[in-house]
Write an enzyme that holds these catalytic residues in place. Structure first.
Site, PDB file in Angstrom:
ATOM      1  CE  LYS A 145      -3.839  -2.218   2.338  1.00  0.00           C
ATOM      2  NZ  LYS A 145      -4.392  -2.684   3.602  1.00  0.00           N
ATOM      3  CD  GLN A 162      -3.805  -4.507   6.608  1.00  0.00           C
ATOM      4  OE1 GLN A 162      -3.837  -3.499   5.905  1.00  0.00           O
ATOM      5  NE2 GLN A 162      -4.248  -5.673   6.180  1.00  0.00           N
ATOM      6  CG  ASP A 206     -10.234  -0.107   5.098  1.00  0.00           C
ATOM      7  OD1 ASP A 206     -10.003  -0.619   3.993  1.00  0.00           O
ATOM      8  OD2 ASP A 206      -9.499  -0.254   6.099  1.00  0.00           O
TER       9      ASP A 206
HETATM   10  N1  GUN Z   1      -7.394  -6.812   6.125  1.00  0.00           N
HETATM   11  C1  GUN Z   1      -7.791  -7.572   5.076  1.00  0.00           C
HETATM   12  N2  GUN Z   1      -8.459  -6.822   4.174  1.00  0.00           N
HETATM   13  C2  GUN Z   1      -8.469  -5.573   4.664  1.00  0.00           C
HETATM   14  C3  GUN Z   1      -8.997  -4.347   4.173  1.00  0.00           C
HETATM   15  O1  GUN Z   1      -9.609  -4.260   3.104  1.00  0.00           O
HETATM   16  N3  GUN Z   1      -8.798  -3.268   4.969  1.00  0.00           N
HETATM   17  C4  GUN Z   1      -8.153  -3.338   6.152  1.00  0.00           C
HETATM   18  N4  GUN Z   1      -8.028  -2.222   6.862  1.00  0.00           N
HETATM   19  N5  GUN Z   1      -7.650  -4.455   6.637  1.00  0.00           N
HETATM   20  C5  GUN Z   1      -7.809  -5.560   5.881  1.00  0.00           C
END
Ligand code: GUN
Length: 297
Positions: A54, A98, A121
């Site tokens: 990311k 995350q 998100d």
């Molecule tokens: N962990 C797995 N997928 C995601 C996601 O789309 N966003 C976040 N913040 N954590 C994750």
């Protein structure tokens, strides 16, 4: 029939290109650089890989990336204080914590402490409610990526029968909501669904998001249906080593579907591309500027 393969890798590159163009415009015309803050608590190896990816892609499209890595035993008050600081930082337009978080932290409480307009998100209850009532919101990245590919392939989705397998807050539920907002007739199937093969056979669109390797065989798929595979499962190969497979059995589904996303190279690359898109959208909204077209629901 052999299905058309929907190339998520190429599609994601196109989305990143559009994001980069818009970022350049924001810098040139307004002196604004969108910023994304990613918070990682603990040392989960898969999460570390995602967070690194990311950060790298954020910088590649010209945005600022702020990474906050906290130890696994971080207490709730410390994490909430960091989020509060990011909420109040005008250089930060998007915040992502995350998941999963270490067990001692309350995920709902943490997510709901993010300012909704910075919740790239789309997991905050305000954004869930806005999406559910068809209002402007931040849209969860993976379902948004699936929707973009479906719209690109079909044009209008109106009146299509869509079956979403899986009812998670991250994928299944928001995916169903997006398809409903695009006027599909939507069924959400899950582990307790009776006669799942029969339910899936009615679908013009199948979105599989259950996290069970290759559980959907080609014989469940209606001839010509579009199959979107959200699963990313690592399985052992008979000859040793491992490989990535989706939630659908690609070899049999590709023979009956009209279109299908592969694993890897389908939905996966779209998730981070949509995160970048959401960050630009959040930045534009925060500054009262026109948001990029075609990068949100
Ligand atoms: N962990 C797995 N997928 C995601 C996601 O789309 N966003 C976040 N913040 N954590 C994750």
């Amino acid at each position: 029939m052999t299905a058309q393969v929907i190339d998520g890798k190429a599609f994601a590159a196109t989305v990143r290109g559009k994001v980069a163009d818009h970022v350049a415009k924001l810098k040139d015309e307004h002196g604004i650089t969108p910023g994304l803050a990613v918070v990682l608590v603990g040392e989960d190896p898969a999460s570390q890989v995602y967070v690194r990816s990311k950060g790298k892609q954020t910088v590649e499209v010209g945005m600022n990336s702020y990474e906050h890595k906290l130890p696994a035993d971080t207490d709730e008050a410390t994490l909430l204080a960091l989020i509060e600081q990011l909420n109040n930082d005008p250089e930060v337009h998007g915040i992502l914590v995350q998941l999963p978080l270490p067990k001692h932290l309350d995920e709902d409480l943490v997510i709901n402490s993010i300012t909704p307009s910075k919740d790239v998100d789309g997991f905050h209850i305000s954004n869930v409610g806005l999406l559910g009532t068809g209002q402007k919101s931040m849209v969860p990245c993976t379902p948004l990526g699936c929707l973009m590919m479906l719209r690109d392939y079909h044009g209008s989705l109106s009146g299509m029968n869509a079956v979403v397998i899986g009812r998670s807050n991250i994928v299944g539920k928001p995916m169903a909501q997006l398809l409903l907002n695009d006027s599909c007739t939507v069924t959400i199937a899950h582990s307790r669904t009776k006669d799942l093969p029969e339910v899936v056979r009615r679908a013009d669109i199948v979105v599989a998001a259950v996290g069970r390797p290759e559980m959907v065989p080609g014989e469940w798929i209606k001839e010509g249906a579009t199959v979107i595979d959200v699963g990313i499962n690592r399985i052992e190969k008979p000859e040793g080593g491992t490989r990535l497979v989706g939630d659908v059995d690609y070899a049999s589904c590709v023979k009956v579907a009209g279109a299908i996303t592969p694993v890897p190279g389908g939905v996966g690359p779209m998730t981070i591309a949509c995160l970048l898109a959401n960050t630009v959208t959040a930045c534009c909204r925060a500054n009262g500027l026109t948001e990029p077209q075609g990068l949100t629901a």
